[in-house]
Design an enzyme around this catalytic site. Sequence first.
Site, PDB file in Angstrom:
ATOM      1  N   CYS A 161      -3.060 -11.822  -9.330  1.00 44.64           N
ATOM      2  CA  CYS A 161      -2.975 -10.360  -9.207  1.00 44.64           C
ATOM      3  C   CYS A 161      -2.998  -9.680 -10.566  1.00 44.64           C
ATOM      4  CB  CYS A 161      -1.722  -9.974  -8.431  1.00 44.64           C
ATOM      5  SG  CYS A 161      -1.657 -10.795  -6.836  1.00 44.64           S
ATOM      6  N   HIS A 188      -3.570  -3.598  -1.806  1.00 52.38           N
ATOM      7  CA  HIS A 188      -3.583  -4.475  -2.981  1.00 52.38           C
ATOM      8  C   HIS A 188      -4.677  -5.544  -2.856  1.00 52.38           C
ATOM      9  CE1 HIS A 188      -2.433  -7.222  -6.055  1.00 52.38           C
ATOM     10  NE2 HIS A 188      -1.688  -8.011  -5.309  1.00 52.38           N
ATOM     11  N   CYS A 192       3.091  -8.253 -11.403  1.00 48.39           N
ATOM     12  CA  CYS A 192       3.478  -9.635 -11.102  1.00 48.39           C
ATOM     13  C   CYS A 192       2.287 -10.346 -10.475  1.00 48.39           C
ATOM     14  CB  CYS A 192       4.673  -9.660 -10.157  1.00 48.39           C
ATOM     15  SG  CYS A 192       4.358  -8.856  -8.580  1.00 48.39           S
TER      16      CYS A 192
HETATM   17  C1  LIG Z   1       1.568 -10.886  -6.886  1.00 51.30           C
HETATM   18  C2  LIG Z   1       1.375 -10.193  -5.571  1.00 51.30           C
HETATM   19  O1  LIG Z   1       0.900  -9.097  -5.505  1.00 51.30           O
HETATM   20  S1  LIG Z   1       1.920 -11.002  -4.212  1.00 51.30           S
HETATM   21  C3  LIG Z   1       1.411 -10.042  -2.854  1.00 51.30           C
HETATM   22  C4  LIG Z   1       0.190 -10.608  -2.275  1.00 51.30           C
HETATM   23  N1  LIG Z   1      -0.042  -9.974  -0.971  1.00 51.30           N
HETATM   24  C5  LIG Z   1       0.526 -10.428   0.146  1.00 51.30           C
HETATM   25  O2  LIG Z   1       1.251 -11.410   0.131  1.00 51.30           O
HETATM   26  C6  LIG Z   1       0.225  -9.679   1.419  1.00 51.30           C
HETATM   27  C7  LIG Z   1       1.468  -9.539   2.239  1.00 51.30           C
HETATM   28  N2  LIG Z   1       1.178  -8.829   3.465  1.00 51.30           N
HETATM   29  C8  LIG Z   1       0.862  -9.469   4.628  1.00 51.30           C
HETATM   30  O3  LIG Z   1       0.732 -10.679   4.678  1.00 51.30           O
HETATM   31  C9  LIG Z   1       0.666  -8.633   5.871  1.00 51.30           C
HETATM   32  O4  LIG Z   1       0.267  -7.347   5.514  1.00 51.30           O
HETATM   33  C10 LIG Z   1       1.984  -8.566   6.712  1.00 51.30           C
HETATM   34  C11 LIG Z   1       2.301  -9.955   7.248  1.00 51.30           C
HETATM   35  C12 LIG Z   1       3.152  -8.060   5.872  1.00 51.30           C
HETATM   36  C13 LIG Z   1       1.825  -7.561   7.870  1.00 51.30           C
HETATM   37  O5  LIG Z   1       0.685  -7.865   8.559  1.00 51.30           O
HETATM   38  P1  LIG Z   1       0.393  -7.226   9.997  1.00 51.30           P
HETATM   39  O6  LIG Z   1       1.392  -7.685  10.970  1.00 51.30           O
HETATM   40  O7  LIG Z   1      -1.042  -7.448  10.259  1.00 51.30           O
HETATM   41  O8  LIG Z   1       0.675  -5.690   9.718  1.00 51.30           O
HETATM   42  P2  LIG Z   1       0.254  -4.443  10.575  1.00 51.30           P
HETATM   43  O9  LIG Z   1      -0.603  -3.580   9.774  1.00 51.30           O
HETATM   44  O10 LIG Z   1      -0.255  -4.853  11.930  1.00 51.30           O
HETATM   45  O11 LIG Z   1       1.645  -3.711  10.731  1.00 51.30           O
HETATM   46  C14 LIG Z   1       2.614  -4.129  11.656  1.00 51.30           C
HETATM   47  C15 LIG Z   1       3.208  -2.891  12.279  1.00 51.30           C
HETATM   48  O12 LIG Z   1       3.836  -2.131  11.265  1.00 51.30           O
HETATM   49  C16 LIG Z   1       3.384  -0.792  11.323  1.00 51.30           C
HETATM   50  N3  LIG Z   1       3.398  -0.258   9.960  1.00 51.30           N
HETATM   51  C17 LIG Z   1       2.880  -0.844   8.844  1.00 51.30           C
HETATM   52  N4  LIG Z   1       3.079  -0.051   7.785  1.00 51.30           N
HETATM   53  C18 LIG Z   1       3.717   1.060   8.234  1.00 51.30           C
HETATM   54  C19 LIG Z   1       4.171   2.223   7.610  1.00 51.30           C
HETATM   55  N5  LIG Z   1       4.040   2.437   6.287  1.00 51.30           N
HETATM   56  N6  LIG Z   1       4.789   3.169   8.386  1.00 51.30           N
HETATM   57  C20 LIG Z   1       4.945   2.982   9.694  1.00 51.30           C
HETATM   58  N7  LIG Z   1       4.528   1.873  10.347  1.00 51.30           N
HETATM   59  C21 LIG Z   1       3.916   0.931   9.624  1.00 51.30           C
HETATM   60  C22 LIG Z   1       1.998  -0.904  11.883  1.00 51.30           C
HETATM   61  O13 LIG Z   1       1.585   0.314  12.483  1.00 51.30           O
HETATM   62  C23 LIG Z   1       2.159  -1.979  12.907  1.00 51.30           C
HETATM   63  O14 LIG Z   1       2.733  -1.402  14.077  1.00 51.30           O
HETATM   64  P3  LIG Z   1       2.204  -1.824  15.539  1.00 51.30           P
HETATM   65  O15 LIG Z   1       2.528  -3.294  15.628  1.00 51.30           O
HETATM   66  O16 LIG Z   1       2.996  -0.941  16.412  1.00 51.30           O
HETATM   67  O17 LIG Z   1       0.740  -1.565  15.516  1.00 51.30           O
END
Ligand SMILES: CC(=O)SCCNC(=O)CCNC(=O)[C@H](O)C(C)(C)COP(=O)(O)OP(=O)(O)OC[C@H]1O[C@@H](n2cnc3c(N)ncnc32)[C@H](O)[C@@H]1OP(=O)(O)O
Length: 430
Positions: free
Chosen positions: A91, A387, A417
Amino acid sequence: MQTVRRVAIIGGNRIPFARSNGRYAKASNQDMLGAALNGLVARFGLAGERLGEVAAGAVLKHSRDFNLTREVVLGSRLDPHTPAYDLQQACGTGLEAAILVANKIALGQIEVGIAGGVDTTSDAPLAVNEELRRTLLEINAARSLGGRLRAATRLRPAQPFRPEIPRNAEPRTGLSMGEHAAITARRWNVDRRAQDELAARSHHRLAAAYERGFFDDLVTPYLGLTRDANLRPDTSVEKLAALKPVFGTRGPEADQASMTAGNSSPLTDGASTVLLASEEWANAHRLPVLAWFGGAETAAVDFVHGDEGLLMAPAYAVPRLLARTGLTFADFDYFEIHEAFASQVLATLAAWESAEFCRDRLGLDAPLGPVDPAKLNVNGSSLAAGHPFAATGGRIVATLAKLLAQRGSGRGLISICAAGGQGVVAILER
Ligand SMILES: CC(=O)SCCNC(=O)CCNC(=O)[C@H](O)C(C)(C)COP(=O)(O)OP(=O)(O)OC[C@H]1O[C@@H](n2cnc3c(N)ncnc32)[C@H](O)[C@@H]1OP(=O)(O)O
Protein backbone atom coordinates in the site's frame (compact mmCIF):
# COMPACT_ATOMS: atom_id res chain seq x y z
CA MET A 1 27.59 14.51 -7.19
CA GLN A 2 25.00 17.20 -7.83
CA THR A 3 23.79 19.36 -4.97
CA VAL A 4 20.30 18.63 -3.71
CA ARG A 5 17.59 20.69 -5.43
CA ARG A 6 14.04 21.56 -4.42
CA VAL A 7 11.40 19.23 -5.87
CA ALA A 8 8.02 20.61 -6.90
CA ILE A 9 4.70 18.81 -6.93
CA ILE A 10 2.97 20.28 -9.96
CA GLY A 11 -0.31 18.39 -9.80
CA GLY A 12 -2.05 15.06 -9.83
CA ASN A 13 -4.72 13.18 -11.67
CA ARG A 14 -6.67 10.10 -10.74
CA ILE A 15 -9.78 8.34 -11.85
CA PRO A 16 -12.66 8.10 -9.37
CA PHE A 17 -12.18 4.98 -7.25
CA ALA A 18 -14.73 2.18 -7.67
CA ARG A 19 -15.74 -0.58 -5.32
CA SER A 20 -14.35 -3.98 -6.28
CA ASN A 21 -16.53 -5.85 -8.80
CA GLY A 22 -18.36 -2.61 -9.49
CA ARG A 23 -18.06 -0.10 -12.32
CA TYR A 24 -14.47 -1.04 -13.25
CA ALA A 25 -14.98 -4.81 -13.02
CA LYS A 26 -13.90 -5.24 -16.66
CA ALA A 27 -11.09 -2.66 -16.61
CA SER A 28 -7.48 -3.84 -16.35
CA ASN A 29 -4.58 -2.22 -14.50
CA GLN A 30 -3.31 -0.99 -17.88
CA ASP A 31 -6.69 0.56 -18.73
CA MET A 32 -6.98 2.39 -15.42
CA LEU A 33 -3.38 3.59 -15.09
CA GLY A 34 -3.54 4.63 -18.74
CA ALA A 35 -6.66 6.70 -18.07
CA ALA A 36 -5.10 8.39 -15.03
CA LEU A 37 -1.85 9.08 -16.92
CA ASN A 38 -3.50 10.41 -20.07
CA GLY A 39 -5.64 12.71 -17.92
CA LEU A 40 -2.46 14.09 -16.32
CA VAL A 41 -0.80 14.47 -19.74
CA ALA A 42 -3.82 16.38 -21.03
CA ARG A 43 -4.10 18.59 -17.93
CA PHE A 44 -0.47 19.75 -18.07
CA GLY A 45 0.06 19.79 -21.84
CA LEU A 46 2.61 16.95 -21.78
CA ALA A 47 1.60 15.27 -25.07
CA GLY A 48 4.75 14.45 -27.04
CA GLU A 49 7.03 15.39 -24.11
CA ARG A 50 9.96 13.15 -23.19
CA LEU A 51 9.99 13.00 -19.41
CA GLY A 52 12.83 11.85 -17.16
CA GLU A 53 10.86 8.79 -16.17
CA VAL A 54 7.55 7.35 -15.04
CA ALA A 55 7.60 5.13 -11.93
CA ALA A 56 4.46 3.31 -10.86
CA GLY A 57 3.26 -0.04 -9.63
CA ALA A 58 0.47 -2.38 -8.71
CA VAL A 59 0.24 -4.73 -5.74
CA LEU A 60 -1.72 -7.29 -7.77
CA LYS A 61 -0.33 -7.74 -11.26
CA HIS A 62 -0.83 -10.21 -14.11
CA SER A 63 2.36 -11.89 -15.32
CA ARG A 64 1.76 -10.40 -18.79
CA ASP A 65 2.22 -6.95 -17.18
CA PHE A 66 5.87 -7.61 -16.34
CA ASN A 67 6.55 -3.90 -16.93
CA LEU A 68 3.07 -2.52 -16.57
CA THR A 69 4.19 1.11 -16.37
CA ARG A 70 6.25 0.95 -19.56
CA GLU A 71 3.29 -0.59 -21.41
CA VAL A 72 1.08 2.22 -20.12
CA VAL A 73 3.59 4.86 -21.25
CA LEU A 74 3.83 3.25 -24.71
CA GLY A 75 0.04 3.43 -24.94
CA SER A 76 -0.08 7.04 -23.72
CA ARG A 77 0.41 10.39 -25.43
CA LEU A 78 3.86 10.86 -23.85
CA ASP A 79 6.94 10.63 -26.07
CA PRO A 80 7.73 6.87 -26.22
CA HIS A 81 11.36 7.75 -25.39
CA THR A 82 10.19 8.27 -21.78
CA PRO A 83 11.65 5.46 -19.62
CA ALA A 84 9.24 3.72 -17.25
CA TYR A 85 9.35 0.97 -14.67
CA ASP A 86 7.33 -0.77 -11.97
CA LEU A 87 7.97 -0.84 -8.25
CA GLN A 88 5.98 -2.38 -5.43
CA GLN A 89 5.83 -1.67 -1.72
CA ALA A 90 2.28 -2.87 -1.05
CA CYS A 91 0.00 0.00 0.00
CA GLY A 92 3.06 2.28 0.17
CA THR A 93 3.74 1.85 -3.58
CA GLY A 94 2.30 5.15 -4.83
CA LEU A 95 4.09 7.23 -2.20
CA GLU A 96 7.33 5.26 -2.64
CA ALA A 97 7.15 5.97 -6.39
CA ALA A 98 6.79 9.70 -5.65
CA ILE A 99 9.76 9.57 -3.24
CA LEU A 100 11.90 7.79 -5.85
CA VAL A 101 11.08 10.28 -8.59
CA ALA A 102 11.55 13.21 -6.17
CA ASN A 103 14.97 11.94 -5.10
CA LYS A 104 16.13 11.64 -8.73
CA ILE A 105 14.97 15.19 -9.42
CA ALA A 106 16.63 16.41 -6.21
CA LEU A 107 19.94 14.87 -7.29
CA GLY A 108 19.71 16.34 -10.78
CA GLN A 109 19.42 12.94 -12.47
CA ILE A 110 16.11 13.92 -14.10
CA GLU A 111 14.17 17.19 -14.46
CA VAL A 112 10.63 15.87 -14.41
CA GLY A 113 8.85 12.60 -13.73
CA ILE A 114 5.52 11.03 -13.00
CA ALA A 115 4.77 8.72 -10.08
CA GLY A 116 1.71 6.53 -9.97
CA GLY A 117 -0.07 3.45 -8.83
CA VAL A 118 -2.99 1.27 -9.78
CA ASP A 119 -4.79 -1.76 -8.43
CA THR A 120 -7.80 -3.88 -9.14
CA THR A 121 -9.10 -6.69 -7.00
CA SER A 122 -11.86 -7.29 -9.60
CA ASP A 123 -9.31 -8.31 -12.25
CA ALA A 124 -6.93 -10.08 -9.84
CA PRO A 125 -4.28 -12.36 -11.37
CA LEU A 126 -5.70 -15.80 -10.87
CA ALA A 127 -3.08 -18.55 -11.21
CA VAL A 128 -3.52 -22.25 -11.83
CA ASN A 129 -2.39 -24.50 -8.99
CA GLU A 130 1.33 -25.28 -8.67
CA GLU A 131 1.06 -28.91 -9.84
CA LEU A 132 -0.83 -27.99 -13.00
CA ARG A 133 1.46 -25.03 -13.65
CA ARG A 134 4.53 -27.31 -13.55
CA THR A 135 2.87 -29.80 -15.91
CA LEU A 136 1.90 -27.06 -18.37
CA LEU A 137 5.45 -25.68 -18.31
CA GLU A 138 6.80 -29.17 -19.02
CA ILE A 139 4.39 -29.58 -21.95
CA ASN A 140 5.52 -26.22 -23.28
CA ALA A 141 9.21 -27.08 -22.86
CA ALA A 142 9.00 -30.54 -24.50
CA ARG A 143 10.85 -30.70 -27.82
CA SER A 144 8.65 -33.25 -29.59
CA LEU A 145 5.01 -34.22 -29.89
CA GLY A 146 5.83 -37.43 -27.97
CA GLY A 147 7.43 -35.43 -25.18
CA ARG A 148 4.43 -33.15 -25.00
CA LEU A 149 2.06 -36.12 -24.84
CA ARG A 150 4.18 -37.79 -22.12
CA ALA A 151 4.08 -34.62 -20.03
CA ALA A 152 0.35 -34.29 -20.69
CA THR A 153 -0.31 -37.73 -19.20
CA ARG A 154 0.43 -36.17 -15.82
CA LEU A 155 -2.71 -34.02 -16.17
CA ARG A 156 -5.43 -35.46 -13.96
CA PRO A 157 -9.13 -34.70 -14.43
CA ALA A 158 -9.70 -33.11 -11.00
CA GLN A 159 -6.48 -31.10 -11.06
CA PRO A 160 -6.98 -28.38 -13.67
CA PHE A 161 -9.84 -26.56 -11.97
CA ARG A 162 -8.22 -25.74 -8.64
CA PRO A 163 -7.04 -22.14 -9.14
CA GLU A 164 -4.93 -20.11 -6.74
CA ILE A 165 -6.75 -16.91 -5.92
CA PRO A 166 -4.67 -14.10 -4.37
CA ARG A 167 -5.64 -13.59 -0.71
CA ASN A 168 -5.57 -10.32 1.12
CA ALA A 169 -3.42 -11.98 3.78
CA GLU A 170 0.11 -12.05 5.11
CA PRO A 171 1.95 -15.11 3.75
CA ARG A 172 3.87 -15.63 7.02
CA THR A 173 0.90 -15.54 9.37
CA GLY A 174 -2.00 -16.50 7.11
CA LEU A 175 -3.99 -13.69 8.73
CA SER A 176 -5.79 -11.05 6.67
CA MET A 177 -4.97 -7.34 7.02
CA GLY A 178 -8.23 -6.95 8.93
CA GLU A 179 -7.44 -9.77 11.38
CA HIS A 180 -4.01 -8.26 12.04
CA ALA A 181 -5.59 -4.83 12.57
CA ALA A 182 -8.10 -6.38 14.99
CA ILE A 183 -5.22 -7.68 17.16
CA THR A 184 -3.73 -4.17 17.22
CA ALA A 185 -7.14 -2.63 17.99
CA ARG A 186 -7.43 -4.84 21.09
CA ARG A 187 -3.84 -4.11 22.14
CA TRP A 188 -4.65 -0.36 22.09
CA ASN A 189 -8.23 -0.71 23.39
CA VAL A 190 -9.54 1.16 20.37
CA ASP A 191 -13.12 2.17 20.96
CA ARG A 192 -15.88 1.16 18.49
CA ARG A 193 -17.57 4.55 18.62
CA ALA A 194 -14.32 6.39 17.90
CA GLN A 195 -13.84 4.18 14.82
CA ASP A 196 -17.35 4.90 13.57
CA GLU A 197 -16.91 8.63 14.19
CA LEU A 198 -13.69 8.62 12.19
CA ALA A 199 -15.40 6.74 9.34
CA ALA A 200 -18.44 9.05 9.26
CA ARG A 201 -16.15 12.11 9.30
CA SER A 202 -14.14 10.70 6.38
CA HIS A 203 -17.30 10.33 4.25
CA HIS A 204 -18.69 13.74 5.20
CA ARG A 205 -15.41 15.54 4.55
CA LEU A 206 -14.81 13.82 1.21
CA ALA A 207 -18.38 14.60 0.12
CA ALA A 208 -17.99 18.26 1.15
CA ALA A 209 -14.69 18.52 -0.73
CA TYR A 210 -16.37 17.17 -3.90
CA GLU A 211 -19.22 19.69 -3.42
CA ARG A 212 -16.70 22.55 -3.11
CA GLY A 213 -15.11 21.46 -6.39
CA PHE A 214 -11.83 20.59 -4.65
CA PHE A 215 -11.35 17.53 -6.86
CA ASP A 216 -12.29 19.23 -10.15
CA ASP A 217 -8.65 19.39 -11.23
CA LEU A 218 -7.53 16.21 -9.45
CA VAL A 219 -10.08 13.61 -10.59
CA THR A 220 -11.05 12.83 -14.21
CA PRO A 221 -14.35 10.98 -14.82
CA TYR A 222 -13.92 7.40 -16.05
CA LEU A 223 -16.37 4.76 -17.28
CA GLY A 224 -19.35 6.78 -16.11
CA LEU A 225 -18.04 7.55 -12.62
CA THR A 226 -17.48 11.16 -11.62
CA ARG A 227 -16.93 10.56 -7.88
CA ASP A 228 -15.59 7.70 -5.78
CA ALA A 229 -18.27 5.02 -5.78
CA ASN A 230 -17.71 4.08 -2.15
CA LEU A 231 -18.57 7.58 -0.95
CA ARG A 232 -21.71 7.68 1.25
CA PRO A 233 -22.55 11.30 2.10
CA ASP A 234 -25.61 10.09 4.04
CA THR A 235 -23.78 7.72 6.37
CA SER A 236 -23.85 8.49 10.10
CA VAL A 237 -22.37 7.26 13.35
CA GLU A 238 -25.76 5.69 14.12
CA LYS A 239 -25.89 3.78 10.81
CA LEU A 240 -22.29 2.67 11.25
CA ALA A 241 -22.99 1.54 14.82
CA ALA A 242 -25.62 -0.88 13.48
CA LEU A 243 -23.11 -2.85 11.37
CA LYS A 244 -21.89 -6.23 12.57
CA PRO A 245 -18.15 -6.75 13.25
CA VAL A 246 -16.31 -8.62 10.49
CA PHE A 247 -12.76 -8.87 11.89
CA GLY A 248 -11.62 -10.23 15.26
CA THR A 249 -14.87 -12.14 15.63
CA ARG A 250 -13.29 -15.43 16.69
CA GLY A 251 -11.45 -16.43 19.85
CA PRO A 252 -11.83 -15.52 23.52
CA GLU A 253 -12.00 -11.75 22.85
CA ALA A 254 -14.64 -12.01 20.13
CA ASP A 255 -17.09 -9.98 22.22
CA GLN A 256 -14.73 -6.99 21.85
CA ALA A 257 -14.77 -7.15 18.02
CA SER A 258 -15.32 -3.63 16.71
CA MET A 259 -14.18 -3.55 13.08
CA THR A 260 -16.99 -3.50 10.50
CA ALA A 261 -17.47 -3.03 6.75
CA GLY A 262 -18.10 0.64 7.57
CA ASN A 263 -14.97 1.39 9.57
CA SER A 264 -12.69 -0.72 7.29
CA SER A 265 -11.57 0.47 3.85
CA PRO A 266 -13.29 -1.54 1.11
CA LEU A 267 -11.65 -3.58 -1.63
CA THR A 268 -11.33 -1.03 -4.44
CA ASP A 269 -10.27 -0.55 -8.08
CA GLY A 270 -8.54 2.63 -9.24
CA ALA A 271 -5.42 4.49 -10.38
CA SER A 272 -3.59 7.74 -9.59
CA THR A 273 -0.68 9.78 -10.95
CA VAL A 274 1.38 12.76 -9.75
CA LEU A 275 3.65 15.13 -11.71
CA LEU A 276 6.92 16.13 -10.01
CA ALA A 277 9.60 18.45 -11.41
CA SER A 278 12.58 20.64 -10.68
CA GLU A 279 11.90 24.32 -10.08
CA GLU A 280 13.68 25.12 -13.35
CA TRP A 281 11.49 22.75 -15.37
CA ALA A 282 8.32 24.12 -13.75
CA ASN A 283 9.37 27.69 -14.53
CA ALA A 284 10.36 26.85 -18.10
CA HIS A 285 6.95 25.23 -18.67
CA ARG A 286 5.12 28.05 -16.85
CA LEU A 287 3.49 25.55 -14.52
CA PRO A 288 2.68 26.74 -11.00
CA VAL A 289 4.00 24.73 -8.07
CA LEU A 290 1.42 23.33 -5.63
CA ALA A 291 3.88 22.27 -2.93
CA TRP A 292 7.46 21.19 -2.33
CA PHE A 293 8.62 17.73 -1.38
CA GLY A 294 10.07 17.90 2.14
CA GLY A 295 11.62 14.52 2.85
CA ALA A 296 10.59 10.95 3.52
CA GLU A 297 11.24 7.92 5.67
CA THR A 298 10.33 4.24 5.67
CA ALA A 299 10.19 1.78 8.54
CA ALA A 300 9.35 -1.88 9.03
CA VAL A 301 8.12 -3.80 12.07
CA ASP A 302 8.62 -7.42 13.02
CA PHE A 303 5.03 -8.56 13.12
CA VAL A 304 6.03 -12.22 12.72
CA HIS A 305 8.08 -12.68 15.92
CA GLY A 306 7.32 -9.42 17.74
CA ASP A 307 4.20 -7.69 19.06
CA GLU A 308 4.60 -4.42 17.19
CA GLY A 309 1.48 -4.81 15.03
CA LEU A 310 1.40 -5.39 11.27
CA LEU A 311 0.17 -1.91 10.34
CA MET A 312 2.10 0.05 12.99
CA ALA A 313 5.30 0.80 11.02
CA PRO A 314 4.32 4.48 10.44
CA ALA A 315 4.31 4.90 14.24
CA TYR A 316 8.07 4.29 13.98
CA ALA A 317 8.76 6.01 10.64
CA VAL A 318 7.17 9.35 11.56
CA PRO A 319 9.28 10.01 14.71
CA ARG A 320 12.42 9.17 12.75
CA LEU A 321 11.46 11.68 10.06
CA LEU A 322 10.66 14.30 12.70
CA ALA A 323 14.01 13.73 14.40
CA ARG A 324 15.85 14.04 11.09
CA THR A 325 14.05 17.24 10.10
CA GLY A 326 13.95 18.79 13.57
CA LEU A 327 10.16 19.18 13.39
CA THR A 328 7.38 18.42 15.89
CA PHE A 329 3.64 17.86 15.40
CA ALA A 330 3.14 21.57 16.17
CA ASP A 331 4.93 22.39 12.89
CA PHE A 332 2.24 20.69 10.77
CA ASP A 333 -0.99 22.11 9.38
CA TYR A 334 -2.24 18.87 7.86
CA PHE A 335 -1.93 15.18 8.70
CA GLU A 336 -2.81 12.71 5.96
CA ILE A 337 -2.97 9.30 7.60
CA HIS A 338 -4.11 6.55 5.21
CA GLU A 339 -7.26 4.97 6.63
CA ALA A 340 -6.68 1.27 5.98
CA PHE A 341 -8.94 0.75 8.97
CA ALA A 342 -10.25 3.37 11.40
CA SER A 343 -8.81 1.26 14.21
CA GLN A 344 -5.34 1.38 12.68
CA VAL A 345 -5.39 5.21 12.47
CA LEU A 346 -6.58 5.40 16.09
CA ALA A 347 -3.99 2.89 17.31
CA THR A 348 -1.23 4.90 15.61
CA LEU A 349 -2.47 8.14 17.21
CA ALA A 350 -2.70 6.39 20.59
CA ALA A 351 0.89 5.17 20.25
CA TRP A 352 2.15 8.70 19.61
CA GLU A 353 0.29 9.90 22.71
CA SER A 354 1.55 7.06 24.89
CA ALA A 355 4.48 7.96 27.18
CA GLU A 356 5.24 4.25 27.55
CA PHE A 357 5.31 3.54 23.79
CA CYS A 358 7.33 6.65 22.99
CA ARG A 359 9.85 5.81 25.77
CA ASP A 360 10.16 2.03 25.31
CA ARG A 361 9.74 1.69 21.55
CA LEU A 362 10.96 5.03 20.24
CA GLY A 363 13.49 5.97 22.91
CA LEU A 364 11.91 9.39 23.43
CA ASP A 365 11.81 11.38 26.69
CA ALA A 366 8.25 12.52 26.09
CA PRO A 367 5.30 11.43 23.95
CA LEU A 368 5.07 12.88 20.45
CA GLY A 369 1.68 14.18 21.50
CA PRO A 370 -1.81 14.32 20.05
CA VAL A 371 -2.73 15.11 16.45
CA ASP A 372 -5.41 17.81 16.22
CA PRO A 373 -8.49 16.07 14.67
CA ALA A 374 -9.25 19.31 12.81
CA LYS A 375 -5.98 18.85 10.88
CA LEU A 376 -6.39 15.12 10.21
CA ASN A 377 -7.61 13.94 6.78
CA VAL A 378 -9.48 17.20 6.28
CA ASN A 379 -10.88 16.13 2.88
CA GLY A 380 -11.58 12.52 3.88
CA SER A 381 -9.38 9.52 3.20
CA SER A 382 -9.46 5.85 2.30
CA LEU A 383 -12.51 4.86 4.38
CA ALA A 384 -14.61 7.09 2.14
CA ALA A 385 -12.64 7.20 -1.14
CA GLY A 386 -11.73 3.53 -1.07
CA HIS A 387 -8.25 2.06 -1.20
CA PRO A 388 -6.92 0.63 -4.50
CA PHE A 389 -3.69 -0.37 -2.77
CA ALA A 390 -0.92 1.14 -4.97
CA ALA A 391 -3.07 4.11 -6.01
CA THR A 392 -3.60 5.50 -2.51
CA GLY A 393 -0.20 7.22 -2.27
CA GLY A 394 -0.80 9.29 -5.41
CA ARG A 395 -4.27 10.26 -4.20
CA ILE A 396 -2.84 11.52 -0.93
CA VAL A 397 0.18 13.36 -2.40
CA ALA A 398 -2.01 15.26 -4.88
CA THR A 399 -4.68 16.04 -2.26
CA LEU A 400 -2.17 17.35 0.28
CA ALA A 401 -0.23 19.37 -2.32
CA LYS A 402 -3.45 21.09 -3.38
CA LEU A 403 -4.49 21.72 0.23
CA LEU A 404 -1.15 23.45 0.84
CA ALA A 405 -1.50 25.46 -2.38
CA GLN A 406 -4.94 26.66 -1.32
CA ARG A 407 -3.69 27.54 2.16
CA GLY A 408 -0.80 29.45 0.62
CA SER A 409 1.77 28.19 3.10
CA GLY A 410 2.23 25.40 5.60
CA ARG A 411 3.34 21.84 6.02
CA GLY A 412 1.68 18.43 5.82
CA LEU A 413 2.63 14.95 6.95
CA ILE A 414 1.73 11.81 4.97
CA SER A 415 1.64 8.45 6.75
CA ILE A 416 0.85 5.20 4.95
CA CYS A 417 0.88 1.73 6.48
CA ALA A 418 1.58 -1.19 4.19
CA ALA A 419 1.31 -4.97 4.15
CA GLY A 420 4.49 -6.77 5.11
CA GLY A 421 4.73 -4.62 8.24
CA GLN A 422 6.02 -1.54 6.43
CA GLY A 423 5.33 2.16 6.63
CA VAL A 424 6.09 4.95 4.15
CA VAL A 425 5.86 8.56 5.35
CA ALA A 426 6.71 11.92 3.81
CA ILE A 427 6.46 15.67 4.28
CA LEU A 428 5.14 18.24 1.80
CA GLU A 429 5.48 21.95 2.40
CA ARG A 430 4.78 25.30 0.87
C1 LIG B 1 -2.06 -1.48 4.46
C2 LIG B 1 -3.53 -1.52 4.17
O1 LIG B 1 -4.09 -0.61 3.63
S1 LIG B 1 -4.36 -2.88 4.70
C3 LIG B 1 -5.97 -2.72 4.08
C4 LIG B 1 -6.12 -3.53 2.86
N1 LIG B 1 -7.55 -3.62 2.54
C5 LIG B 1 -8.34 -4.55 3.08
O2 LIG B 1 -7.89 -5.38 3.86
C6 LIG B 1 -9.79 -4.53 2.69
C7 LIG B 1 -10.66 -4.78 3.88
N2 LIG B 1 -12.05 -4.76 3.50
C8 LIG B 1 -12.73 -5.90 3.17
O3 LIG B 1 -12.18 -6.98 3.10
C9 LIG B 1 -14.21 -5.78 2.87
O4 LIG B 1 -14.50 -4.50 2.42
C10 LIG B 1 -15.06 -6.11 4.15
C11 LIG B 1 -14.87 -7.57 4.52
C12 LIG B 1 -14.65 -5.22 5.32
C13 LIG B 1 -16.55 -5.80 3.88
O5 LIG B 1 -16.92 -6.43 2.73
P1 LIG B 1 -18.47 -6.59 2.34
O6 LIG B 1 -19.16 -7.44 3.32
O7 LIG B 1 -18.50 -6.95 0.91
O8 LIG B 1 -18.99 -5.10 2.55
P2 LIG B 1 -20.32 -4.45 2.03
O9 LIG B 1 -19.99 -3.33 1.16
O10 LIG B 1 -21.27 -5.48 1.48
O11 LIG B 1 -20.90 -3.85 3.37
C14 LIG B 1 -21.57 -4.64 4.32
C15 LIG B 1 -22.75 -3.85 4.81
O12 LIG B 1 -22.28 -2.68 5.44
C16 LIG B 1 -22.95 -1.55 4.92
N3 LIG B 1 -22.03 -0.42 4.96
C17 LIG B 1 -20.74 -0.40 4.53
N4 LIG B 1 -20.22 0.82 4.73
C18 LIG B 1 -21.19 1.58 5.28
C19 LIG B 1 -21.24 2.91 5.70
N5 LIG B 1 -20.19 3.75 5.62
N6 LIG B 1 -22.42 3.37 6.23
C20 LIG B 1 -23.48 2.58 6.34
N7 LIG B 1 -23.48 1.28 5.96
C21 LIG B 1 -22.35 0.80 5.43
C22 LIG B 1 -23.30 -1.96 3.52
O13 LIG B 1 -24.39 -1.20 3.01
C23 LIG B 1 -23.68 -3.39 3.69
O14 LIG B 1 -25.01 -3.45 4.18
P3 LIG B 1 -26.05 -4.55 3.61
O15 LIG B 1 -25.43 -5.86 4.01
O16 LIG B 1 -27.29 -4.18 4.31
O17 LIG B 1 -26.06 -4.35 2.14
